[in-house]
Design an enzyme around this catalytic site. Structure first.
Site, PDB file in Angstrom:
ATOM      1  CE  LYS A 154      42.963 -55.381 -48.809  1.00 47.39           C
ATOM      2  NZ  LYS A 154      41.927 -55.086 -47.900  1.00 47.39           N
ATOM      3  CG  ASP A 202      37.780 -58.738 -49.614  1.00 53.70           C
ATOM      4  OD1 ASP A 202      37.554 -59.919 -49.785  1.00 53.70           O
ATOM      5  OD2 ASP A 202      37.820 -58.066 -48.660  1.00 53.70           O
ATOM      6  CE  LYS A 211      34.793 -57.436 -48.302  1.00 56.91           C
ATOM      7  NZ  LYS A 211      35.102 -56.847 -46.832  1.00 56.91           N
ATOM      8  CG  ASP A 245      39.947 -54.575 -50.413  1.00 58.36           C
ATOM      9  OD1 ASP A 245      40.122 -53.591 -49.664  1.00 58.36           O
ATOM     10  OD2 ASP A 245      39.928 -55.744 -50.155  1.00 58.36           O
ATOM     11  CG  ASP A 272      36.194 -59.821 -45.003  1.00 62.66           C
ATOM     12  OD1 ASP A 272      36.771 -59.420 -46.209  1.00 62.66           O
ATOM     13  OD2 ASP A 272      35.308 -58.882 -44.681  1.00 62.66           O
ATOM     14  CD  GLU A 303      40.990 -59.319 -47.953  1.00 56.68           C
ATOM     15  OE1 GLU A 303      41.020 -58.310 -48.360  1.00 56.68           O
ATOM     16  OE2 GLU A 303      40.109 -59.405 -46.949  1.00 56.68           O
ATOM     17  NE  ARG A 363      44.124 -58.094 -40.894  1.00 62.13           N
ATOM     18  CZ  ARG A 363      43.037 -57.662 -39.984  1.00 62.13           C
ATOM     19  NH1 ARG A 363      43.316 -58.182 -38.814  1.00 62.13           N
ATOM     20  NH2 ARG A 363      42.303 -56.729 -40.269  1.00 62.13           N
TER      21      ARG A 363
END
Length: 505
Positions: free
Chosen positions: A269, A274, A281, A292, A351, A353, A355
Protein backbone atom coordinates in the site's frame (compact mmCIF):
# COMPACT_ATOMS: atom_id res chain seq x y z
CA UNK A 1 22.00 17.07 5.71
CA UNK A 2 20.24 17.24 2.36
CA UNK A 3 18.17 20.19 1.29
CA UNK A 4 14.51 19.91 0.38
CA UNK A 5 15.54 19.66 -3.26
CA UNK A 6 18.02 16.85 -2.73
CA UNK A 7 16.49 14.70 0.00
CA UNK A 8 14.89 12.24 -2.41
CA UNK A 9 18.25 11.59 -4.06
CA UNK A 10 20.07 11.19 -0.75
CA UNK A 11 20.74 8.08 1.29
CA UNK A 12 20.55 8.07 5.06
CA UNK A 13 23.61 7.50 7.15
CA UNK A 14 24.33 3.82 7.75
CA UNK A 15 27.60 2.94 9.50
CA UNK A 16 30.27 1.09 7.57
CA UNK A 17 30.44 -2.52 8.75
CA UNK A 18 33.64 -4.55 8.77
CA UNK A 19 34.90 -7.86 10.12
CA UNK A 20 37.58 -8.05 12.78
CA UNK A 21 39.76 -10.86 14.17
CA UNK A 22 41.12 -8.93 17.12
CA UNK A 23 40.45 -5.81 19.14
CA UNK A 24 42.12 -2.73 17.75
CA UNK A 25 43.42 -0.83 20.80
CA UNK A 26 43.47 2.39 18.74
CA UNK A 27 39.72 2.18 18.11
CA UNK A 28 37.58 4.95 19.53
CA UNK A 29 35.18 2.72 21.46
CA UNK A 30 34.41 -0.89 22.38
CA UNK A 31 31.08 -2.69 22.80
CA UNK A 32 30.92 -5.63 25.20
CA UNK A 33 28.08 -7.71 26.55
CA UNK A 34 26.83 -7.94 30.12
CA UNK A 35 24.93 -10.79 31.75
CA UNK A 36 23.67 -11.35 35.26
CA UNK A 37 21.44 -9.76 37.85
CA UNK A 38 22.71 -7.65 40.71
CA UNK A 39 26.29 -8.82 40.07
CA UNK A 40 26.84 -8.33 36.33
CA UNK A 41 29.60 -10.05 34.40
CA UNK A 42 31.33 -9.10 31.15
CA UNK A 43 30.90 -11.61 28.34
CA UNK A 44 34.20 -11.98 26.51
CA UNK A 45 36.80 -14.66 25.87
CA UNK A 46 39.20 -12.30 24.11
CA UNK A 47 39.71 -9.40 26.50
CA UNK A 48 42.74 -9.51 28.84
CA UNK A 49 41.79 -10.46 32.39
CA UNK A 50 42.87 -7.07 33.73
CA UNK A 51 40.60 -5.31 31.23
CA UNK A 52 37.73 -7.64 32.08
CA UNK A 53 38.12 -6.83 35.75
CA UNK A 54 38.25 -3.08 35.12
CA UNK A 55 35.21 -3.07 32.85
CA UNK A 56 33.22 -5.25 35.25
CA UNK A 57 34.14 -3.03 38.20
CA UNK A 58 33.10 0.10 36.31
CA UNK A 59 29.83 -1.52 35.25
CA UNK A 60 29.01 -2.55 38.81
CA UNK A 61 29.93 0.86 40.19
CA UNK A 62 27.44 2.47 37.81
CA UNK A 63 24.85 -0.26 38.51
CA UNK A 64 24.78 -1.13 34.83
CA UNK A 65 21.84 -3.29 33.80
CA UNK A 66 22.20 -6.57 31.91
CA UNK A 67 18.64 -6.29 30.61
CA UNK A 68 18.50 -6.70 26.85
CA UNK A 69 18.38 -3.26 25.24
CA UNK A 70 20.09 -1.44 28.12
CA UNK A 71 23.45 0.18 27.37
CA UNK A 72 25.81 1.84 29.83
CA UNK A 73 28.73 4.04 28.74
CA UNK A 74 31.90 3.42 30.74
CA UNK A 75 35.26 5.15 30.89
CA UNK A 76 38.12 2.70 31.44
CA UNK A 77 41.89 2.81 31.60
CA UNK A 78 43.04 -0.67 30.72
CA UNK A 79 45.88 -1.66 28.43
CA UNK A 80 44.77 -2.80 24.98
CA UNK A 81 41.22 -1.46 25.34
CA UNK A 82 39.72 1.72 23.84
CA UNK A 83 38.98 4.39 26.46
CA UNK A 84 35.20 4.33 25.92
CA UNK A 85 33.31 1.09 26.52
CA UNK A 86 29.61 0.54 25.91
CA UNK A 87 28.29 -2.30 28.05
CA UNK A 88 25.21 -3.80 26.38
CA UNK A 89 22.82 -6.05 28.27
CA UNK A 90 22.35 -9.62 27.03
CA UNK A 91 20.09 -10.95 29.78
CA UNK A 92 20.46 -13.06 32.90
CA UNK A 93 22.66 -15.87 31.60
CA UNK A 94 24.82 -16.45 28.56
CA UNK A 95 23.15 -19.81 27.98
CA UNK A 96 19.80 -18.08 27.42
CA UNK A 97 20.97 -15.49 24.88
CA UNK A 98 19.03 -15.72 21.60
CA UNK A 99 19.84 -14.38 18.15
CA UNK A 100 17.26 -11.66 18.66
CA UNK A 101 18.87 -10.73 21.98
CA UNK A 102 22.16 -10.26 20.12
CA UNK A 103 20.51 -8.17 17.42
CA UNK A 104 18.70 -5.98 19.94
CA UNK A 105 21.80 -5.53 22.10
CA UNK A 106 23.94 -4.65 19.09
CA UNK A 107 21.29 -2.24 17.82
CA UNK A 108 21.02 -0.48 21.16
CA UNK A 109 24.81 -0.23 21.41
CA UNK A 110 25.02 1.08 17.85
CA UNK A 111 22.61 3.89 18.68
CA UNK A 112 24.66 4.77 21.74
CA UNK A 113 27.94 4.62 19.81
CA UNK A 114 26.85 6.84 16.92
CA UNK A 115 29.32 9.63 16.35
CA UNK A 116 32.20 7.90 18.14
CA UNK A 117 34.01 6.90 14.95
CA UNK A 118 35.69 3.48 14.90
CA UNK A 119 33.88 1.06 17.21
CA UNK A 120 34.67 -2.61 17.85
CA UNK A 121 31.78 -4.92 18.77
CA UNK A 122 32.68 -7.88 21.00
CA UNK A 123 29.23 -9.31 21.64
CA UNK A 124 29.18 -12.82 20.18
CA UNK A 125 29.35 -15.13 23.20
CA UNK A 126 31.77 -17.80 21.95
CA UNK A 127 35.12 -18.20 20.21
CA UNK A 128 38.26 -16.13 20.05
CA UNK A 129 37.23 -14.06 17.06
CA UNK A 130 40.02 -15.35 14.83
CA UNK A 131 37.63 -17.89 13.33
CA UNK A 132 34.08 -17.13 12.27
CA UNK A 133 31.55 -17.01 15.10
CA UNK A 134 28.08 -17.71 13.64
CA UNK A 135 26.37 -15.42 16.15
CA UNK A 136 28.54 -12.54 14.97
CA UNK A 137 26.36 -12.33 11.85
CA UNK A 138 23.43 -11.37 14.09
CA UNK A 139 25.58 -8.77 15.84
CA UNK A 140 26.53 -7.28 12.48
CA UNK A 141 22.90 -7.06 11.38
CA UNK A 142 21.76 -5.50 14.66
CA UNK A 143 24.59 -2.96 14.52
CA UNK A 144 23.78 -2.07 10.91
CA UNK A 145 20.07 -1.62 11.65
CA UNK A 146 20.63 0.25 14.90
CA UNK A 147 23.28 2.59 13.51
CA UNK A 148 20.79 4.17 11.09
CA UNK A 149 20.69 7.96 11.17
CA UNK A 150 17.51 9.48 9.76
CA UNK A 151 17.70 12.12 7.06
CA UNK A 152 16.57 15.63 7.89
CA UNK A 153 15.60 18.44 5.56
CA UNK A 154 18.12 21.22 6.14
CA UNK A 155 19.53 24.21 4.37
CA UNK A 156 22.81 24.08 6.30
CA UNK A 157 24.49 21.27 4.38
CA UNK A 158 25.84 19.80 7.62
CA UNK A 159 26.61 16.10 7.85
CA UNK A 160 24.84 14.04 10.51
CA UNK A 161 26.79 12.72 13.45
CA UNK A 162 27.30 9.13 12.30
CA UNK A 163 28.36 9.79 8.72
CA UNK A 164 31.89 8.49 9.37
CA UNK A 165 31.16 5.71 11.88
CA UNK A 166 32.76 2.34 11.27
CA UNK A 167 31.64 -0.73 13.21
CA UNK A 168 34.06 -3.68 13.29
CA UNK A 169 32.39 -6.94 14.34
CA UNK A 170 34.68 -9.43 16.07
CA UNK A 171 34.22 -12.93 14.68
CA UNK A 172 32.17 -11.92 11.63
CA UNK A 173 33.16 -13.27 8.23
CA UNK A 174 33.18 -11.26 5.02
CA UNK A 175 29.92 -12.88 3.90
CA UNK A 176 28.28 -11.93 7.21
CA UNK A 177 29.26 -8.31 6.68
CA UNK A 178 28.05 -8.30 3.06
CA UNK A 179 24.68 -9.71 4.06
CA UNK A 180 24.23 -7.37 7.02
CA UNK A 181 25.18 -4.38 4.89
CA UNK A 182 22.75 -5.29 2.10
CA UNK A 183 19.86 -5.76 4.52
CA UNK A 184 20.68 -2.70 6.64
CA UNK A 185 20.95 -0.44 3.59
CA UNK A 186 17.71 -1.81 2.11
CA UNK A 187 15.93 -1.21 5.41
CA UNK A 188 17.46 2.28 5.49
CA UNK A 189 16.06 3.01 2.03
CA UNK A 190 12.65 1.86 3.25
CA UNK A 191 12.87 4.08 6.32
CA UNK A 192 13.99 7.02 4.19
CA UNK A 193 10.93 6.73 1.97
CA UNK A 194 8.60 6.63 4.96
CA UNK A 195 10.29 9.49 6.80
CA UNK A 196 10.38 11.82 3.78
CA UNK A 197 7.83 14.66 4.16
CA UNK A 198 4.72 14.19 2.00
CA UNK A 199 5.18 17.46 0.13
CA UNK A 200 8.42 15.94 -1.21
CA UNK A 201 7.32 12.30 -1.53
CA UNK A 202 4.13 11.92 -3.54
CA UNK A 203 3.14 9.32 -6.13
CA UNK A 204 5.16 10.73 -9.02
CA UNK A 205 8.39 11.27 -7.05
CA UNK A 206 7.96 8.07 -5.03
CA UNK A 207 7.62 5.92 -8.13
CA UNK A 208 10.49 7.63 -9.95
CA UNK A 209 12.94 7.32 -7.03
CA UNK A 210 11.97 3.69 -6.37
CA UNK A 211 12.47 2.84 -10.04
CA UNK A 212 15.88 4.51 -9.97
CA UNK A 213 17.00 2.48 -6.95
CA UNK A 214 15.63 -0.73 -8.45
CA UNK A 215 17.26 -0.32 -11.81
CA UNK A 216 20.61 0.35 -10.09
CA UNK A 217 20.56 -3.25 -8.76
CA UNK A 218 19.35 -4.86 -11.98
CA UNK A 219 15.61 -4.87 -11.28
CA UNK A 220 13.26 -3.96 -14.13
CA UNK A 221 10.86 -1.10 -13.38
CA UNK A 222 7.66 0.04 -15.08
CA UNK A 223 5.51 3.02 -14.04
CA UNK A 224 1.89 3.49 -15.07
CA UNK A 225 0.80 7.13 -14.86
CA UNK A 226 -2.71 8.36 -14.14
CA UNK A 227 -3.80 8.23 -17.78
CA UNK A 228 -2.57 4.65 -18.13
CA UNK A 229 -4.41 3.76 -14.92
CA UNK A 230 -7.66 5.25 -16.20
CA UNK A 231 -7.26 3.55 -19.56
CA UNK A 232 -6.46 0.25 -17.85
CA UNK A 233 -9.51 0.28 -15.61
CA UNK A 234 -7.74 0.62 -12.26
CA UNK A 235 -10.83 2.10 -10.62
CA UNK A 236 -9.64 1.74 -7.04
CA UNK A 237 -6.34 3.55 -7.52
CA UNK A 238 -7.88 6.25 -9.72
CA UNK A 239 -10.83 6.73 -7.38
CA UNK A 240 -8.71 7.18 -4.27
CA UNK A 241 -6.24 9.47 -6.04
CA UNK A 242 -8.67 11.70 -7.90
CA UNK A 243 -9.11 14.16 -5.02
CA UNK A 244 -5.46 15.18 -5.14
CA UNK A 245 -3.74 17.54 -7.56
CA UNK A 246 -0.88 15.01 -7.53
CA UNK A 247 -2.17 12.04 -9.51
CA UNK A 248 -1.63 8.36 -8.69
CA UNK A 249 0.91 5.90 -10.05
CA UNK A 250 1.37 2.14 -10.23
CA UNK A 251 4.94 0.86 -9.98
CA UNK A 252 5.85 -2.61 -11.22
CA UNK A 253 9.20 -4.18 -10.31
CA UNK A 254 10.49 -7.46 -11.72
CA UNK A 255 13.45 -9.39 -10.31
CA UNK A 256 13.91 -12.57 -12.33
CA UNK A 257 17.17 -14.42 -11.61
CA UNK A 258 15.70 -17.84 -12.52
CA UNK A 259 14.52 -19.02 -15.93
CA UNK A 260 12.09 -21.31 -14.12
CA UNK A 261 10.98 -22.01 -10.58
CA UNK A 262 8.57 -20.33 -8.17
CA UNK A 263 7.53 -16.69 -8.34
CA UNK A 264 6.51 -14.65 -5.32
CA UNK A 265 4.29 -11.62 -5.91
CA UNK A 266 4.57 -8.70 -3.47
CA UNK A 267 2.01 -5.90 -3.16
CA UNK A 268 2.33 -2.86 -0.87
CA UNK A 269 0.00 0.00 0.00
CA UNK A 270 1.45 3.33 -1.12
CA UNK A 271 -0.78 6.11 0.24
CA UNK A 272 1.77 8.92 0.35
CA UNK A 273 -0.50 10.96 2.61
CA UNK A 274 -3.88 10.07 4.05
CA UNK A 275 -6.26 12.78 5.18
CA UNK A 276 -9.12 10.30 5.19
CA UNK A 277 -10.64 12.05 2.19
CA UNK A 278 -14.25 13.22 2.63
CA UNK A 279 -14.40 10.98 5.74
CA UNK A 280 -11.80 13.32 7.21
CA UNK A 281 -9.51 12.11 9.99
CA UNK A 282 -9.20 14.09 13.24
CA UNK A 283 -6.49 16.74 13.07
CA UNK A 284 -4.58 15.40 16.09
CA UNK A 285 -1.84 13.08 14.89
CA UNK A 286 -2.68 13.43 11.19
CA UNK A 287 0.93 14.41 10.47
CA UNK A 288 1.85 10.78 11.12
CA UNK A 289 -0.06 9.80 7.99
CA UNK A 290 3.11 10.49 6.04
CA UNK A 291 3.84 6.84 6.94
CA UNK A 292 0.77 5.43 5.19
CA UNK A 293 2.97 4.24 2.32
CA UNK A 294 4.98 2.02 4.69
CA UNK A 295 3.77 -1.16 2.99
CA UNK A 296 4.88 0.09 -0.42
CA UNK A 297 8.25 1.19 0.93
CA UNK A 298 8.91 -2.17 2.57
CA UNK A 299 7.99 -4.06 -0.60
CA UNK A 300 10.40 -1.92 -2.62
CA UNK A 301 13.09 -2.41 0.02
CA UNK A 302 12.51 -6.18 -0.03
CA UNK A 303 13.09 -6.33 -3.77
CA UNK A 304 16.26 -4.25 -3.40
CA UNK A 305 17.55 -6.61 -0.70
CA UNK A 306 16.67 -9.73 -2.71
CA UNK A 307 18.52 -8.42 -5.75
CA UNK A 308 21.58 -7.39 -3.76
CA UNK A 309 21.73 -10.77 -2.02
CA UNK A 310 21.05 -12.72 -5.21
CA UNK A 311 18.11 -14.61 -3.72
CA UNK A 312 17.26 -17.44 -6.11
CA UNK A 313 13.55 -16.81 -6.57
CA UNK A 314 11.62 -14.71 -9.06
CA UNK A 315 9.83 -11.72 -7.57
CA UNK A 316 7.26 -9.32 -8.97
CA UNK A 317 6.19 -6.25 -7.03
CA UNK A 318 3.01 -4.34 -7.78
CA UNK A 319 2.96 -1.08 -5.85
CA UNK A 320 -0.05 1.28 -6.06
CA UNK A 321 0.58 4.88 -5.04
CA UNK A 322 -1.98 7.60 -4.38
CA UNK A 323 -2.64 10.61 -2.14
CA UNK A 324 -6.01 10.56 -0.36
CA UNK A 325 -7.20 14.18 -0.28
CA UNK A 326 -10.62 15.89 0.18
CA UNK A 327 -10.47 17.91 -3.01
CA UNK A 328 -13.36 19.00 -5.18
CA UNK A 329 -13.01 15.90 -7.31
CA UNK A 330 -12.71 13.46 -4.39
CA UNK A 331 -14.56 10.20 -4.38
CA UNK A 332 -17.47 10.24 -1.96
CA UNK A 333 -19.29 7.94 0.44
CA UNK A 334 -22.05 6.47 -1.70
CA UNK A 335 -19.98 6.29 -4.88
CA UNK A 336 -19.55 2.95 -6.63
CA UNK A 337 -16.11 2.20 -8.07
CA UNK A 338 -15.42 -0.43 -10.69
CA UNK A 339 -12.20 -2.10 -9.68
CA UNK A 340 -9.51 -3.56 -11.92
CA UNK A 341 -10.95 -6.88 -13.02
CA UNK A 342 -14.57 -5.66 -12.99
CA UNK A 343 -15.80 -6.08 -9.41
CA UNK A 344 -17.81 -3.13 -8.08
CA UNK A 345 -17.42 -1.58 -4.63
CA UNK A 346 -19.78 0.82 -2.84
CA UNK A 347 -17.85 3.40 -0.86
CA UNK A 348 -19.08 3.70 2.71
CA UNK A 349 -15.92 5.29 4.13
CA UNK A 350 -13.28 7.13 2.12
CA UNK A 351 -10.83 6.53 4.96
CA UNK A 352 -10.88 2.83 4.12
CA UNK A 353 -8.90 3.67 1.00
CA UNK A 354 -5.86 1.42 1.33
CA UNK A 355 -7.80 -1.74 0.61
CA UNK A 356 -9.14 -0.16 -2.59
CA UNK A 357 -5.74 0.48 -4.14
CA UNK A 358 -4.47 -2.88 -2.86
CA UNK A 359 -7.40 -4.67 -4.47
CA UNK A 360 -6.52 -3.29 -7.90
CA UNK A 361 -2.88 -4.21 -7.40
CA UNK A 362 -3.68 -7.71 -6.13
CA UNK A 363 -5.78 -8.50 -9.20
CA UNK A 364 -2.99 -7.23 -11.44
CA UNK A 365 -0.40 -9.25 -9.52
CA UNK A 366 -2.51 -12.40 -9.85
CA UNK A 367 -2.54 -12.02 -13.64
CA UNK A 368 1.14 -13.04 -13.58
CA UNK A 369 0.15 -16.43 -12.10
CA UNK A 370 2.56 -16.31 -9.16
CA UNK A 371 3.07 -19.27 -6.85
CA UNK A 372 2.71 -17.11 -3.73
CA UNK A 373 1.31 -13.66 -2.92
CA UNK A 374 2.14 -11.39 0.01
CA UNK A 375 0.55 -7.98 0.43
CA UNK A 376 1.38 -5.60 3.25
CA UNK A 377 -0.03 -2.31 4.43
CA UNK A 378 -0.49 0.14 7.25
CA UNK A 379 -4.11 -0.86 6.83
CA UNK A 380 -6.23 -0.63 9.98
CA UNK A 381 -6.28 1.06 13.35
CA UNK A 382 -7.88 -2.19 14.50
CA UNK A 383 -4.48 -3.88 14.15
CA UNK A 384 -3.09 -1.62 16.86
CA UNK A 385 -6.11 -2.20 19.08
CA UNK A 386 -5.77 -5.96 18.75
CA UNK A 387 -1.99 -6.43 18.76
CA UNK A 388 -0.37 -3.21 19.90
CA UNK A 389 2.31 -1.16 18.22
CA UNK A 390 4.99 -3.81 17.65
CA UNK A 391 3.18 -6.95 16.49
CA UNK A 392 2.08 -7.29 12.86
CA UNK A 393 -1.08 -9.28 12.13
CA UNK A 394 -0.95 -11.94 9.40
CA UNK A 395 -4.08 -13.17 7.64
CA UNK A 396 -4.54 -15.28 4.54
CA UNK A 397 -4.57 -18.92 3.48
CA UNK A 398 -3.87 -21.05 6.54
CA UNK A 399 -0.65 -22.86 5.59
CA UNK A 400 1.08 -19.89 4.00
CA UNK A 401 -0.11 -17.54 6.73
CA UNK A 402 1.50 -19.81 9.30
CA UNK A 403 4.72 -20.06 7.30
CA UNK A 404 5.01 -16.29 7.07
CA UNK A 405 4.31 -15.83 10.79
CA UNK A 406 6.88 -18.46 11.78
CA UNK A 407 9.59 -16.87 9.62
CA UNK A 408 8.69 -13.44 10.97
CA UNK A 409 9.30 -14.67 14.51
CA UNK A 410 12.69 -16.08 13.48
CA UNK A 411 13.91 -12.70 12.22
CA UNK A 412 12.51 -10.80 15.20
CA UNK A 413 9.58 -8.99 13.58
CA UNK A 414 7.18 -11.29 15.46
CA UNK A 415 4.09 -11.33 13.26
CA UNK A 416 1.07 -13.09 14.72
CA UNK A 417 -1.45 -15.28 12.90
CA UNK A 418 -4.99 -13.93 12.77
CA UNK A 419 -8.15 -15.67 11.47
CA UNK A 420 -10.58 -14.67 8.74
CA UNK A 421 -13.94 -15.56 10.36
CA UNK A 422 -16.57 -16.30 7.73
CA UNK A 423 -19.37 -14.76 9.80
CA UNK A 424 -17.76 -11.32 9.36
CA UNK A 425 -17.96 -11.51 5.56
CA UNK A 426 -21.65 -10.60 5.47
CA UNK A 427 -20.75 -7.16 6.80
CA UNK A 428 -19.25 -6.41 3.37
CA UNK A 429 -22.49 -7.07 1.48
CA UNK A 430 -23.90 -4.13 -0.51
CA UNK A 431 -27.35 -3.43 -1.89
CA UNK A 432 -26.04 -1.43 -4.83
CA UNK A 433 -22.69 -3.08 -5.69
CA UNK A 434 -20.81 -6.34 -5.31
CA UNK A 435 -19.56 -5.26 -1.89
CA UNK A 436 -18.86 -2.28 0.36
CA UNK A 437 -15.38 -1.13 1.28
CA UNK A 438 -16.05 -0.82 5.02
CA UNK A 439 -18.46 -2.73 7.23
CA UNK A 440 -20.77 -0.80 9.55
CA UNK A 441 -19.81 -2.85 12.62
CA UNK A 442 -16.81 -1.66 14.62
CA UNK A 443 -15.83 -5.19 15.62
CA UNK A 444 -13.00 -7.15 14.00
CA UNK A 445 -11.92 -4.32 11.72
CA UNK A 446 -8.54 -5.84 10.87
CA UNK A 447 -10.16 -9.17 10.00
CA UNK A 448 -12.88 -7.53 7.89
CA UNK A 449 -10.18 -5.73 5.91
CA UNK A 450 -8.49 -9.08 5.34
CA UNK A 451 -11.78 -10.55 4.14
CA UNK A 452 -12.19 -7.65 1.72
CA UNK A 453 -8.76 -8.27 0.22
CA UNK A 454 -9.40 -12.01 -0.02
CA UNK A 455 -12.17 -11.29 -2.53
CA UNK A 456 -9.52 -10.16 -5.03
CA UNK A 457 -7.01 -12.99 -4.60
CA UNK A 458 -7.04 -15.78 -7.17
CA UNK A 459 -8.63 -18.99 -5.94
CA UNK A 460 -6.20 -21.54 -4.45
CA UNK A 461 -3.26 -19.08 -4.47
CA UNK A 462 -1.21 -19.22 -1.25
CA UNK A 463 -1.64 -15.70 0.12
CA UNK A 464 -0.74 -13.69 3.20
CA UNK A 465 -1.71 -10.16 4.16
CA UNK A 466 0.51 -8.43 6.76
CA UNK A 467 -1.06 -5.48 8.59
CA UNK A 468 1.69 -3.24 9.99
CA UNK A 469 -0.31 -0.13 10.97
CA UNK A 470 1.51 0.04 14.29
CA UNK A 471 4.84 -1.73 13.68
CA UNK A 472 5.79 0.24 10.53
CA UNK A 473 6.19 3.51 12.42
CA UNK A 474 7.53 4.02 15.93
CA UNK A 475 5.86 7.01 17.55
CA UNK A 476 7.79 6.56 20.81
CA UNK A 477 11.45 6.49 21.75
CA UNK A 478 14.06 4.43 19.93
CA UNK A 479 14.60 0.90 21.21
CA UNK A 480 16.86 -1.97 20.18
CA UNK A 481 17.68 -1.58 16.51
CA UNK A 482 14.54 0.49 15.84
CA UNK A 483 14.72 4.30 15.61
CA UNK A 484 11.94 6.75 16.26
CA UNK A 485 9.91 7.06 13.07
CA UNK A 486 9.99 4.51 10.27
CA UNK A 487 11.09 1.00 11.25
CA UNK A 488 11.22 -0.92 7.96
CA UNK A 489 8.85 -3.65 9.21
CA UNK A 490 8.00 -6.09 7.58
CA UNK A 491 10.91 -6.06 5.09
CA UNK A 492 12.93 -8.72 6.89
CA UNK A 493 9.88 -10.97 7.18
CA UNK A 494 9.24 -10.81 3.44
CA UNK A 495 12.93 -11.33 2.66
CA UNK A 496 12.92 -14.40 4.90
CA UNK A 497 9.94 -15.77 2.97
CA UNK A 498 11.71 -15.20 -0.36
CA UNK A 499 14.79 -17.03 0.90
CA UNK A 500 12.67 -19.84 2.30
CA UNK A 501 10.83 -20.24 -1.01
CA UNK A 502 14.15 -20.23 -2.86
CA UNK A 503 15.38 -23.04 -0.60
CA UNK A 504 12.23 -25.15 -0.35
CA UNK A 505 9.87 -24.08 -3.12
Amino acid sequence: MPSAKSILAASSDVPTLASAKEIDPTADALVVGLVGGDEVEVVSSVLPSAALDEIAAAARALKASAKVGKVTALSVRAEGVPPVVFAAGLGDAISDVTNEDLRQAAGSAARAARGHGNVVFVLAPAGDGKERIPEAAEVALGAGLGGFGALKVSGSGEESDNATDSFAILGAAAEDIERATAIAESVAATRDFINTPPNLLYPETFAARAAELAEAVGVTAEILDDQALRDGGFGGIVGVGQGSTRPPRLLRLTYAPKSEGPTVALVGKGITFDTGGISLKPAAGMEQMTMDMGGAASVIGTVLAAARLGVGVNVTATVPMAENMPGGNSYRPGDVLTMYGGRTVEITNTDAEGRLILADAIVRACEDNPDYLIDTATLTGAQMVALGMRTPGVMGTADFRGRVAALSKEVGENAWEMPLPEELREGLDSKVADMVNSASSRWGGMLVAGLFLREFVSEDLPWAHIDVAGPAFNTGGAWGYYPTGATGVPLRTMLAVLEDVAAKG
